[in-house]
Motif scaffolding. Structure first.
Motif, PDB file in Angstrom:
ATOM      1  N   ASN A 124      -1.947   2.381   9.714  1.00 10.14           N
ATOM      2  CA  ASN A 124      -2.204   1.219   8.781  1.00 10.14           C
ATOM      3  C   ASN A 124      -3.657   1.547   8.175  1.00 10.14           C
ATOM      4  OD1 ASN A 124      -2.073  -0.948   7.044  1.00 10.14           O
ATOM      5  ND2 ASN A 124      -3.677  -2.013   8.279  1.00 10.14           N
ATOM      6  N   LYS A 125      -4.812   2.218   9.094  1.00 10.16           N
ATOM      7  CA  LYS A 125      -5.937   2.552   8.571  1.00 10.16           C
ATOM      8  C   LYS A 125      -5.783   3.815   7.705  1.00 10.16           C
ATOM      9  CE  LYS A 125      -8.119  -0.297   9.248  1.00 10.16           C
ATOM     10  NZ  LYS A 125      -8.054  -1.515   8.434  1.00 10.16           N
ATOM     11  N   LYS A 175       0.854  -1.059   0.026  1.00 11.39           N
ATOM     12  CA  LYS A 175      -0.003  -0.152   0.087  1.00 11.39           C
ATOM     13  C   LYS A 175       0.760   1.397  -0.013  1.00 11.39           C
ATOM     14  CE  LYS A 175      -1.425  -1.830   3.822  1.00 11.39           C
ATOM     15  NZ  LYS A 175      -2.496  -2.279   5.131  1.00 11.39           N
ATOM     16  N   GLU A 229      -4.545   3.075   4.330  1.00 12.97           N
ATOM     17  CA  GLU A 229      -5.540   2.277   3.817  1.00 12.97           C
ATOM     18  C   GLU A 229      -6.815   3.324   3.336  1.00 12.97           C
ATOM     19  OE1 GLU A 229      -5.271  -1.913   5.772  1.00 12.97           O
ATOM     20  OE2 GLU A 229      -7.214  -0.845   5.912  1.00 12.97           O
ATOM     21  N   ASP A 231      -4.985  -5.791  -0.215  1.00 19.78           N
ATOM     22  CA  ASP A 231      -5.483  -5.449   1.170  1.00 19.78           C
ATOM     23  C   ASP A 231      -6.761  -5.918   1.291  1.00 19.78           C
ATOM     24  OD1 ASP A 231      -4.845  -4.311   3.771  1.00 19.78           O
ATOM     25  OD2 ASP A 231      -4.439  -2.210   2.553  1.00 19.78           O
ATOM     26  N   SER A 232      -6.883  -6.292   2.518  1.00 20.82           N
ATOM     27  CA  SER A 232      -8.251  -7.128   2.686  1.00 20.82           C
ATOM     28  C   SER A 232      -9.492  -6.275   2.568  1.00 20.82           C
ATOM     29  CB  SER A 232      -8.284  -8.194   4.087  1.00 20.82           C
ATOM     30  OG  SER A 232      -8.033  -7.064   5.023  1.00 20.82           O
ATOM     31  N   GLU A 233      -9.355  -5.099   3.054  1.00 18.02           N
ATOM     32  CA  GLU A 233     -10.389  -4.156   3.186  1.00 18.02           C
ATOM     33  C   GLU A 233     -10.672  -3.643   1.605  1.00 18.02           C
ATOM     34  OE1 GLU A 233      -7.640  -4.051   4.816  1.00 18.02           O
ATOM     35  OE2 GLU A 233      -8.469  -4.104   6.966  1.00 18.02           O
TER      36      GLU A 233
HETATM   37 MG    MG Z   1      -5.719  -4.068   5.433  1.00 17.70          MG
END
Ligand code: MG
Ligand code: NAD
Length: 395
Positions: free
Chosen positions: A227-228, A126, A231, A151-153
């Motif tokens: 991280n968020k 990312k 993201e 990225d899972s989201e």
């Molecule tokens: Mg993630």
């Protein structure tokens, strides 16, 4: 027909999960190239098992790798080195799919090379997109690369968006009936810690994520909520929306991996057990689906799903990232560079946990923000920010 894969960062957590999927589908995928930075013994094991044609390591590790491959009688694996080697395998005509799973800014140029070569690029790295946002997305468009989120989201959001979403105009507004993206966050290991307690947390505690097993850098980022923040920026670029259309929702169970809301009142969610093999398999095979060993979700085991708003006082990193995205230009690259320096210093116990966002904020204040219209400017801001953040460690 079998497709050839290059895994940038094969010895990492995402690299390993990717190998698991490839191993399950040998008739569909073959490994052409692998890259590693430090864990040479692990790389040799991977070479023994998967027989890639090329391996890339830093020049300081070439001799070691050569000797160890020879000892295993693996004489036909070509060894390339450093960034030039990474770029060469990422853009090689012999590669169909590139897994971009190097951690941090080191992955930017190889990932961009894969995009410019028009590959199917599975994006885990990312930081590369945070730094180069518009340039990376523009390159994907121009070179017809398929940039698929791992990225899972983001993979969840991709699954919840209409199929033709990516053909629509990229103007910062949600489209085709989409009204809001709900980016879920586990809240990390310190969700319930007080600000006072956060002063004393250790790297080992920060790296102990409640739901996911990941590399050390992203684990610390999850603990600070940077991280968020990264993201959030990633989502704005991938899905071409301004930051106000992305809401962060703390959902400690990590069962819903993110959601998309529509103007008619619908909210679509993608759910599953927290295992990166699912988004990796999805991005590898899309629009098909392939088998993984991830067990089906047992909703009777997860009959409580909670949702809260993030605490921006305890976790200022998320606020800083949102502000950087709103400001635009070089601000996300500055934020990312300062964060990489601060996280490394925290992992070496040179600074405390709460100093991470302080260093990021101070670096953002000190480095001049300009428009990010060339790669050179981005790389220059990255270097300058690292220098300034580094100085704060010793002052
Ligand atoms: Mg993630
Ligand atoms: P990791 O630390 O486990 O692995 C990183 C990989 O990058 C290793 O193979 C290492 O050899 C390589 N690497 C490190 N520094 C390098 C350098 N300077 N030059 C070249 N190669 C280098 O990290 P990870 O957890 O696998 O994460 C990789 C990326 O995927 C990160 O950007 C992370 O944010 C993202 N991501 C990870 C997860 C996860 O579950 N682990 C989930 C979503 C996104």
């Amino acid at each position: 027909m079998s497709q050839t894969v290059c895994i940038l960062g094969v010895t990492g957590s995402i690299g390993q999960s990717t190998l698991k999927i490839l191993q399950q589908h040998p008739e569909q995928y073959s490994l052409f190239a692998v890259t590693a930075y430090s864990r040479i013994d692990e790389l040799v094991e991977i070479c023994k098992q998967f027989r890639p044609k090329v391996a890339v390591v830093p020049s300081s590790k070439v001799d070691e790798l050569q000797k160890k491959l020879q000892a295993e009688n693996l004489l036909d694996i070509e060894i390339l080195q450093d960034e030039a080697g990474l770029i060469k395998v990422a853009s090689s005509a012999e590669v169909d799919i590139v897994m971009a799973a190097i951690v941090g800014a080191a992955g930017l140029l190889p990932t961009l090379a894969a995009v410019k070569a028009g590959k199917r690029v599975l994006l885990a790295n990312k930081e590369a997109l945070v730094m180069s946002g518009d340039i990376m997305m523009q390159a994907a468009h121009e070179h017809h690369a398929l940039l698929l989120p791992v990225d899972s989201e983001h993979n969840a959001i991709f699954q919840c968006l209409p199929q033709n979403y990516f053909q629509a105009e990229r103007n910062g507004q949600p489209k085709l009936g989409v009204s809001q993206i709900l980016l879920t966050a586990s809240g990390g290991p310190f969700l319930h810690q007080s600000l006072e307690e956060l002063k004393k947390v250790t790297p080992a505690q920060a790296c102990k994520h409640p739901n996911w097993s990941m590399g050390r850098k992203i684990s610390v980022d999850s603990a600070t909520l940077m991280n968020k923040g990264l993201e959030l920026i990633e989502a704005c670029h991938l899905f071409a929306v301004e930051e106000q259309f992305v809401t962060v929702v703390v959902h400690p169970q990590s069962i819903i991996h993110s959601m998309v809301q529509y103007v008619d009142g619908s909210t679509l969610a993608q759910m599953g057990n927290p295992d990166m093999c699912t988004p990796i398999a999805h991005a590898l095979a899309w629009p098909e689906r392939i088998q993984t060993n991830v067990p089906a979700l047992d909703l009777f085991l997860h009959n409580q799903l909670n949702f809260t708003a993030p605490d921006l006082i305890k976790f200022p990193a998320l606020r800083l990232a949102r502000e950087a995205m709103r400001e635009g230009g070089l601000a996300p690259a500055i934020l990312n560079a300062a964060n990489e320096i601060a996280v490394e210093a925290f992992l070496k116990e040179q600074i405390s946990f709460l100093q991470i966002p302080e260093i990021v904020e101070e670096t953002l204040n000190q480095v001049e923000n300009k428009s990010a219209n060339s790669l050179e400017l981005i790389l220059e801001a990255d270097q300058q920010s690292r220098k300034i953040a580094q100085q704060m460690l010793t002052s």
